[in-house]
Every structure is written in structure tokens, then in C-alpha cells.
Write a protein that holds these residues in place. Structure first.
Motif, short mmCIF file in Angstrom:
data_model
loop_
_atom_site.label_atom_id
_atom_site.label_comp_id
_atom_site.label_asym_id
_atom_site.label_seq_id
_atom_site.Cartn_x
_atom_site.Cartn_y
_atom_site.Cartn_z
N THR A 102 0.86 -1.18 0.00
CA THR A 102 0.00 0.00 0.00
C THR A 102 0.90 1.23 0.00
N ASN A 103 0.90 1.96 -1.10
CA ASN A 103 1.85 3.05 -1.23
C ASN A 103 1.33 4.13 -2.17
N ALA A 104 1.96 5.29 -2.08
CA ALA A 104 1.66 6.42 -2.96
C ALA A 104 2.84 7.38 -2.88
N TYR A 105 3.00 8.18 -3.90
CA TYR A 105 4.06 9.20 -3.85
C TYR A 105 3.67 10.39 -4.71
N ALA A 106 4.26 11.53 -4.40
CA ALA A 106 4.08 12.75 -5.18
C ALA A 106 5.44 13.20 -5.67
N LEU A 115 2.77 15.29 -10.04
CA LEU A 115 2.16 13.99 -10.28
C LEU A 115 1.94 13.29 -8.94
N ILE A 116 0.78 12.69 -8.79
CA ILE A 116 0.53 11.82 -7.63
C ILE A 116 0.24 10.42 -8.15
N ALA A 117 0.96 9.45 -7.63
CA ALA A 117 0.79 8.06 -8.07
C ALA A 117 0.36 7.20 -6.89
N ILE A 142 3.38 18.51 -2.02
CA ILE A 142 3.37 19.37 -3.21
C ILE A 142 3.30 20.85 -2.81
N ILE A 143 2.36 21.21 -1.95
CA ILE A 143 2.15 22.63 -1.62
C ILE A 143 3.28 23.21 -0.76
N THR A 144 4.00 22.34 -0.04
CA THR A 144 5.12 22.84 0.78
C THR A 144 6.44 22.82 0.01
N GLY A 145 6.40 22.36 -1.24
CA GLY A 145 7.62 22.38 -2.07
C GLY A 145 8.70 21.44 -1.59
N ASP A 146 8.31 20.31 -1.01
CA ASP A 146 9.29 19.38 -0.45
C ASP A 146 10.26 18.84 -1.49
N MET A 147 9.77 18.62 -2.71
CA MET A 147 10.62 18.04 -3.74
C MET A 147 11.76 18.97 -4.13
N ILE A 148 11.43 20.25 -4.36
CA ILE A 148 12.48 21.19 -4.76
C ILE A 148 13.41 21.51 -3.59
N THR A 149 12.87 21.55 -2.37
CA THR A 149 13.71 21.80 -1.20
C THR A 149 14.71 20.67 -1.01
N LEU A 150 14.24 19.44 -1.18
CA LEU A 150 15.11 18.28 -1.05
C LEU A 150 16.18 18.29 -2.15
N LEU A 261 12.03 6.65 -3.74
CA LEU A 261 11.69 5.94 -2.50
C LEU A 261 11.37 6.90 -1.35
N ALA A 262 12.13 8.00 -1.28
CA ALA A 262 11.93 8.97 -0.20
C ALA A 262 10.58 9.67 -0.31
N PHE A 263 9.99 9.67 -1.52
CA PHE A 263 8.71 10.36 -1.73
C PHE A 263 7.51 9.48 -1.43
N GLY A 264 7.72 8.18 -1.25
CA GLY A 264 6.61 7.27 -0.97
C GLY A 264 6.04 7.50 0.43
N ILE A 265 4.75 7.21 0.59
CA ILE A 265 4.15 7.33 1.92
C ILE A 265 4.65 6.22 2.82
#
Length: 297
Positions: A102-106, A115-117, A142-150, A261-265
Motif C-alpha cells: 500500500t503506497n503512494a508518492y508525489a 504527479l501523484i501516483a 506538493i504545496i510545501t515544495g518538499d521536492m524542490i527543497t530536497l 523511494l523517499a517520496f513514498g508514503i
């Protein structure tokens, strides 16, 4: 935007500090300014390319949902659209991937280019309220910009590792060259110079482990934050329900690529010793549940 500007300012400040240190130590003149520019580009280019193309890296593993083929997909599209409207962002692309976990990531470089999967197991194992909690969790990233900050943090750490390694190497070399007593003893000088050849690998390995700990710490903090945002948007009991179900899947192998992997719930990892904890991108599920229970909503 404030978070992005703050992170960018932090990165620039770190590079300026490094410039001053190199100037004081006299290493700046040794390295050549063009070499320093190359190091900065080299340190950031990998993480920035990964960030810009993160939305497309795993597309071959996904079934993108443009139009629904069943009632569950129809509901999922409407739920994502509704929350996107509420949060005033462009509706992310929606994908489904095959996984027993059971997983999801953005992912995506911008909140309006994301993208949300969802794993097919998630859509089977969770009820609608729990799926909504997962959507809120991913939207929070997405709204906190975690991807670009990382991505920026990864680039800064890459440059940090390279520059610190070079500084230590150069200081060691300067010590050997300037030490008259050492230069008289040819045997000791020969041994130290040979050890010096392996200095880069040793220092780079140690700093690499430390940098991974820093990145993992940041990743864990953003998971707690995303859980909290989801709880505030849809109620903490729904997010707790998701996490309790994730606990039951401890023996199921994670099939997400390392790059996301770090983006998965759910990273599918079990915390072992303290070092494993420091290197893990996700907090223990029990810790996440306890933090949610403490929330006053």
C-alpha cells in the motif's frame, strides 16, 4: 514561495561561506575559480536534473489516468480535483502503479507541475476516507515544495562534500610540504604521501554517510509535517487508520525505484539499530501515529 526563497538563500549563504574559507586558507588560489565553478555545477546538476524530470522518471511503470475506466478511478480523479481546487493549485497528473505494498508518492518540480501516483493495492486496501487522507498527505508534499527543497539540499550537500574533501586534502599536502622535519625523513614522507592518495576516498565516504543522515533527517521531518497537514485537512483518525494498515505490511517488499523511494508514503523498511534509523528516510510508523495523536485539531 517563501520556503523556496529561504532555501535558495541558505544555499547561496553556504557557498559564500565556503568561498571565504577557501580564500582565508589560500586554497582558492590553488584550486582556480573555474574549477570551483565546475564543482558547484557538478554538485547541483544531478539533483536538479532529477528534480526537473522526476515527474517523468517512472512514467513507464505507471498507468496515467486521463479518463476513468471504472467508478473507483472516477472517484479518485474527482477527489484529487476537489482538493487541488481547495488548495488553489493545478490538478496534478494521476497515476496508478502495480505493487503489493500500500503506497503512494508525489513528485514534480513545481506545485503546478506535479504527479501523484497510487499503488493498485492502496486502492483495494484502503477505504475512501483513508485514500482521501493519503491524497491530502501527498498534496502536502506538493504545496510545501518538499521536492524542490530536497533537491536544493542534495545539491548543497554534494558541493559541501566535494569542497570539504578538497580542503582537508590540500591542508594535509600543505602540512607535508611546509614541515621541514618531515621532509628530512624520507621514509615518513613517503608513507604519508601514499596515505594521502587514499584520503579523498576515506573522507568522501565519511562525509557521504553524514550527508545521507542530514538528508534522511529532513525527509523524516517532512513526513511528520505531511501527516499533520493531512490530519488537519481531513481528520487525524483517517491518517492514523492508513498508518495502522501500513504496519501490517512489514514483510511486503517495496518495489518503488530508489530515485523516488523517499517520496513514498511507505518506504517498506523496518527500523533496526540506531544507525539504520539515522539513515532511514521515513520515521517509524508508531512514531508517526503518536505524533498524530498529540495533535490538537
Amino acid at each position: 514561495m517563501f520556503k523556496f526563497n529561504l532555501c535558495l538563500l541558505m544555499n547561496i549563504s553556504i557557498l559564500i561561506i565556503f568561498y571565504i574559507i577557501l580564500k582565508i586558507l589560500g586554497i582558492f588560489n590553488i584550486l582556480n575559480k573555474y574549477y570551483l565553478i565546475f564543482i558547484i555545477i557538478y554538485g547541483f546538476i544531478g539533483s536538479l536534473i532529477s528534480l526537473l524530470y522526476s515527474k517523468y522518471i517512472n512514467l513507464h511503470e505507471l498507468k496515467l489516468i486521463k479518463t476513468h475506466s471504472n467508478l473507483k478511478e472516477k472517484w479518485l480523479i474527482e477527489a484529487v480535483k476537489k482538493l487541488s481546487y481547495l488548495l488553489k493549485i493545478k490538478t496534478p497528473d494521476i497515476g496508478i502503479f502495480k505493487s503489493k505494498l500500500t503506497n503512494a508518492y508525489a513528485t514534480g518540480w513545481h506545485k503546478n507541475h506535479s504527479l501523484i501516483a497510487f499503488s493498485d493495492s492502496l486502492l483495494i486496501n484502503l477505504n475512501k476516507n483513508e485514500i482521501s487522507a493519503v491524497i491530502c498527505h501527498e498534496m502536502a508534499h506538493i504545496i510545501t515544495g518538499d521536492m524542490i527543497t530536497l533537491g536544493l539540499l542534495q545539491g548543497t550537500i554534494n558541493v559541501f562534500v566535494i569542497l570539504v574533501t578538497i580542503i582537508i586534502e590540500e591542508l594535509l599536502l600543505l602540512f607535508i610540504v611546509s614541515n621541514k622535519k618531515l621532509n628530512k625523513n624520507k621514509v615518513i614522507k613517503f608513507i604519508i604521501l601514499n596515505i594521502q592518495n587514499y584520503t579523498y576516498v576515506f573522507i568522501n565516504t565519511i562525509l557521504g554517510i553524514i550527508s545521507q543522515m542530514i538528508l534522511s533527517w529532513f525527509s523524516r521531518t517532512r513526513e511528520f509535517r505531511a501527516d499533520a497537514i493531512s490530519a488537519k485537512l481531513i481528520g487525524k483518525e483517517n491518517m492514523i487508520g492508513v498508518l495502522n494498515k501500513l504496519k501490517l505490511e512489514k514483510n511486503i517488499k517495496n518495489t518503488l525505484p530508489k530515485s523516488i523511494l523517499a517520496f513514498g508514503i511507505n518506504d517498506g523498511k523496518q527500523i533496526g539499530n540506531f544507525l539504520n534509523y539515522l539513515l532511514n528516510t521515513h520515521p517509524p510508523i508508531d512514531d508517526r501515529i503518536n505524533e498524530l495523536k498529540k495533535l490538537k485539531i
